[in-house]
Structure formats: structure tokens, C-alpha cells
Design a protein around this motif. Structure first.
Motif, mmCIF file in Angstrom:
data_model
loop_
_atom_site.group_PDB
_atom_site.id
_atom_site.type_symbol
_atom_site.label_atom_id
_atom_site.label_comp_id
_atom_site.label_asym_id
_atom_site.label_seq_id
_atom_site.Cartn_x
_atom_site.Cartn_y
_atom_site.Cartn_z
ATOM 1 N N GLU A 23 0.878 -1.178 0.000
ATOM 2 C CA GLU A 23 0.000 0.000 0.000
ATOM 3 C C GLU A 23 0.915 1.227 0.000
ATOM 4 O OE1 GLU A 23 -2.281 -0.067 3.663
ATOM 5 O OE2 GLU A 23 -0.597 0.614 4.872
ATOM 6 N N HIS A 24 0.342 2.400 -0.307
ATOM 7 C CA HIS A 24 1.134 3.618 -0.220
ATOM 8 C C HIS A 24 1.436 3.880 1.255
ATOM 9 C CE1 HIS A 24 2.666 7.605 -1.040
ATOM 10 N NE2 HIS A 24 1.944 8.023 -0.021
ATOM 11 N N GLY A 25 2.651 3.636 1.658
ATOM 12 C CA GLY A 25 3.025 3.804 3.057
ATOM 13 C C GLY A 25 4.348 3.121 3.314
ATOM 14 N N SER A 67 8.206 8.343 11.943
ATOM 15 C CA SER A 67 9.086 9.303 11.248
ATOM 16 C C SER A 67 8.475 10.695 11.180
ATOM 17 C CB SER A 67 9.394 8.804 9.831
ATOM 18 O OG SER A 67 8.201 8.767 9.054
ATOM 19 N N HIS A 68 7.144 10.763 11.081
ATOM 20 C CA HIS A 68 6.415 12.038 11.071
ATOM 21 C C HIS A 68 4.927 11.718 11.120
ATOM 22 C CE1 HIS A 68 6.491 10.801 6.880
ATOM 23 N NE2 HIS A 68 5.733 11.806 6.474
ATOM 24 N N GLY A 69 4.086 12.751 11.101
ATOM 25 C CA GLY A 69 2.673 12.525 11.378
ATOM 26 C C GLY A 69 1.810 12.106 10.207
ATOM 27 N N TYR A 71 -0.421 10.301 7.413
ATOM 28 C CA TYR A 71 -1.289 9.130 7.583
ATOM 29 C C TYR A 71 -0.666 7.829 7.079
ATOM 30 C CZ TYR A 71 -2.113 9.079 2.574
ATOM 31 O OH TYR A 71 -1.914 8.977 1.220
ATOM 32 N N ASP A 72 0.182 7.935 6.056
ATOM 33 C CA ASP A 72 0.724 6.710 5.458
ATOM 34 C C ASP A 72 1.878 6.118 6.278
ATOM 35 O OD1 ASP A 72 1.873 9.157 4.553
ATOM 36 O OD2 ASP A 72 2.950 8.129 2.962
ATOM 37 N N HIS A 73 2.223 6.799 7.373
ATOM 38 C CA HIS A 73 3.254 6.301 8.280
ATOM 39 C C HIS A 73 2.690 5.994 9.668
ATOM 40 C CE1 HIS A 73 6.529 7.437 5.447
ATOM 41 N NE2 HIS A 73 5.521 8.155 4.992
ATOM 42 N N THR A 74 1.534 6.611 9.966
ATOM 43 C CA THR A 74 0.971 6.488 11.320
ATOM 44 C C THR A 74 -0.349 5.708 11.368
ATOM 45 O OG1 THR A 74 -0.215 8.594 11.028
ATOM 46 C CG2 THR A 74 1.986 8.697 12.015
ATOM 47 N N GLY A 191 11.791 7.960 6.648
ATOM 48 C CA GLY A 191 10.357 7.848 6.432
ATOM 49 C C GLY A 191 10.027 8.461 5.082
ATOM 50 N N CYS A 192 9.870 9.783 5.064
ATOM 51 C CA CYS A 192 9.687 10.517 3.802
ATOM 52 C C CYS A 192 10.830 11.493 3.549
ATOM 53 C CB CYS A 192 8.402 11.324 3.819
ATOM 54 S SG CYS A 192 6.907 10.403 3.480
ATOM 55 N N ALA A 193 11.728 11.658 4.517
ATOM 56 C CA ALA A 193 12.840 12.624 4.373
ATOM 57 C C ALA A 193 12.326 14.011 3.976
ATOM 58 C CB ALA A 193 13.875 12.121 3.380
ATOM 59 N N ALA A 248 12.815 4.185 -1.673
ATOM 60 C CA ALA A 248 11.522 3.502 -1.586
ATOM 61 C C ALA A 248 10.381 4.500 -1.455
ATOM 62 C CB ALA A 248 11.539 2.564 -0.376
ATOM 63 N N HIS A 249 9.167 3.933 -1.349
ATOM 64 C CA HIS A 249 7.968 4.671 -0.968
ATOM 65 C C HIS A 249 7.754 5.945 -1.789
ATOM 66 C CE1 HIS A 249 4.852 6.446 1.364
ATOM 67 N NE2 HIS A 249 5.626 7.258 2.064
ATOM 68 N N CYS A 250 8.035 7.115 -1.227
ATOM 69 C CA CYS A 250 7.663 8.395 -1.852
ATOM 70 C C CYS A 250 8.801 8.985 -2.674
ATOM 71 C CB CYS A 250 7.258 9.379 -0.769
ATOM 72 S SG CYS A 250 8.583 9.633 0.420
ATOM 73 N N THR A 251 9.841 8.217 -2.961
ATOM 74 C CA THR A 251 10.981 8.779 -3.711
ATOM 75 C C THR A 251 10.530 9.259 -5.092
ATOM 76 O OG1 THR A 251 12.453 7.270 -2.550
ATOM 77 C CG2 THR A 251 13.313 8.285 -4.560
HETATM 78 FE FE LIG Z 1 5.025 9.002 3.062
#
Ligand SMILES: [Fe+2]
Ligand SMILES: [Fe+2]
Length: 281
Positions: A23-25, A67-69, A71-74, A191-193, A248-251
Motif C-alpha cells: 500500500e502507499h506507506g 518518522s512524522h505525522g 497518515y501513510d506512516h501512522t 520515512g519521507c525525508a 523507496a515509498h515516496c521517492t
Molecule cells: Fe510518506
């Protein structure tokens, strides 16, 4: 005797092994001897489901670092805390703030953590710890806390705001990375840097007294980055003399392709089910 650090990708946008779901996350499971922790939780209960498929001993998870708030991480926190209610949650207090994206035409999109996630963090048995500065999670593992924004060419990577009207830009001060100390070198999980990967590397350099970073794994959020930023990022990564890079992820696909072209021998995929192993001296 050297110890093995095992990092398993539980949630990512792509899938590496049959039977698992993406999933996106983002969510990483980190195993160090008898100790284990999670870095992020994905956006749903998928991390728990994938853990069952992988037969990972989730009950041993002692800590969840966010990593931060976003939704795709929390978003996976409530499901995870049902399994491991005693786990301590580490996050920057700004991760609780309202967060919006105005990337697309139309109304603002709410992209912060939901009330249900915030409640789960605030009221579960294990409690939570705020990470404004460097915070030790367990032996050889720390969260960076806030990352100073020193470069001129890096930004948070999107139209992020603290209000639905889009009047208060979100500096994402909650963004932090996870540092795993292998003894002679560092593994850096992103996380998303949103602070920028160069700012993150420079901060980790400061925090560790210049210890070399041998691996960078995670989201670099370069989808809206200028060509200049991409090239400066590649130059900094080259200077780091990494042994492994797993964007990865949001790169973003275009940026990932440029990184793979720049570092064909270093880059690795990081889909769900990927396992990275490192030896700690
Ligand atoms: Fe993200
Ligand atoms: Fe994000």
C-alpha cells in the motif's frame, strides 16, 4: 561475536514476495538480537497482516518510532498497538498537528494522523515519548529528532499546510530518521525525508561524530524536486561512499530511476517482504 541486524519491509508501495500485500506507506521491522522495534506503521492494519504472513514474532516489538505525522506512516498504529500494547511510541509532538496537502486542484486533502491514531498513541499502556532531539530507542538505535534545514536547495517536497485553507505552510518539523549504529558505520532509515536527505545525512554526521553511513533505506520524497536538487542529492550520496541505497515509498519513479542510474551497483529494491541484513561489530 558480531550480531545480525535484520530489517524487514512490512509496508511499502511495491511487493517483493508472493502472498504479501503493498500500500502507499512505509513500515520497517528491525530485529537486533532479542530486541525489535518498528519504524513507521503504514496507513492501515496491513503491517500486522503481512507480519502474520511472514511469521515474524510481532509480540516482541518494544518500540514504535514514527518518522512524522502523515497518515501513510501512522495509520497502522491502532492495529499494531492492539498486538503490542506495551510498546513505547516515539514521535515528535508536531506529528499530532493537523496536516493538509494542496497538491491537486480541488479541496485540501487531510493527510495528518486521524483522531483514532492520536487517541491510540496517547492512551495505550506503553505510553509515548516525544522526540524533539536525538532520542535513544535501544542500544545502538536512536531517532534523530528534529533535523536542521541547512541546504538551500531542499524543501519539504510538497504543498504541505497546517490548515485546510492553505495559509500556514507545514515545515514538517516532526520529520525524523532512524539511525542504527553498526559499530564502524551507520544504517540510516528514512520515512519521507521531508527535511531533505542531504540535511538528514549532514545531521546524522553531526550526531555521530562523523561516522560513515553505509546504507540508506526509505523514502526520499523527490517527486517535485528540481533537476538541480536531484544532482546535488546524488553528489552528496556519492560523497557518503554508501555501500547500499534502497530508495523507496515516496521517492517517485523518475527520481528512483535517476538514483539507480547514478548508483547501479548500490541500489536495491525495497518492496514488502524484502529483508536487509547487517552485521554489528
Ligand atoms: Fe510518506
Ligand atoms: Fe510524508
Amino acid at each position: 561475536m558480531s550480531e545480525t541486524i535484520r530489517i524487514t519491509v512490512l509496508v511499502e508501495n511495491s511487493v517483493h514476495r508472493q502472498g504479501l500485500v503493498g500500500e502507499h506507506g512505509l513500515c520497517f521491522h528491525i530485529q537486533s538480537g532479542e530486541h525489535s522495534l518498528l519504524f513507521d506503521t503504514g496507513q492501515t492494519d496491513l503491517a500486522v497482516i503481512n507480519t502474520e504472513t511472514l511469521r515474524l514474532p510481532l509480540h516482541r516489538v518494544e518500540a514504535i518510532v514514527l518518522s512524522h505525522g502523515h497518515y501513510d506512516h501512522t495509520g497502522g498504529v491502532p492495529a499494531m498497538l492492539e498486538v503490542v500494547p506495551e510498546a513505547r511510541v516515539y514521535l515528535h509532538p508536531a506529528a499530532f498537528e493537523n496536516k493538509f496537502s494542496h497538491n491537486h486542484a480541488g479541496p485540501a486533502r487531510k493527510i495528518g494522523m486521524s483522531d483514532c491514531v492520536a487517541q491510540a498513541i496517547r492512551h495505550h499502556a506503553g505510553g509515548f515519548i516525544e522526540t524533539t532531539a536525538r532520542t535513544e530507542i535501544m542500544e545502538g538505535v536512536f531517532a534523530t529528532g528534529e533535523i536542521p534545514r541547512a541546504t538551500t536547495y531542499e524543501d519539504t517536497g510538497g504543498a504541505f499546510f497546517l490548515d485546510a485553507e492553505g495559509t500556514r505552510p507545514d515545515p514538517l518539523v516532526d520529520d525524523q530518521a532512524l539511525v542504527i549504529d553498526l559499530g564502524r558505520s551507520i544504517v540510516l532509515l528514512l520515512g519521507c525525508a521531508h527535511s531533505g536527505v542531504v540535511n538528514t545525512l549532514n545531521h546524522v554526521w553531526q550526531l555521530t561524530g562523523g561516522k560513515p553511513v553505509s546504507a540508506v533505506i526509505g523514502g526520499l520524497h523527490l517527486g517535485s524536486a528540481s533537476e538541480g536538487r536531484i544532482q546535488q542529492t546524488i553528489a552528496r550520496l556519492r560523497a557518503a561512499q554508501l555501500e547500499m541505497l534502497a530508495p523507496a515509498h515516496c521517492t517517485s519513479l523518475p527520481a528512483t530511476a535517476k538514483l539507480w542510474s547514478a548508483f547501479p551497483d548500490l541500489c536495491r529494491p525495497a518492496g514488502v517482504g524484502t529483508v536487509f541484513e547487517f552485521k554489528r561489530d
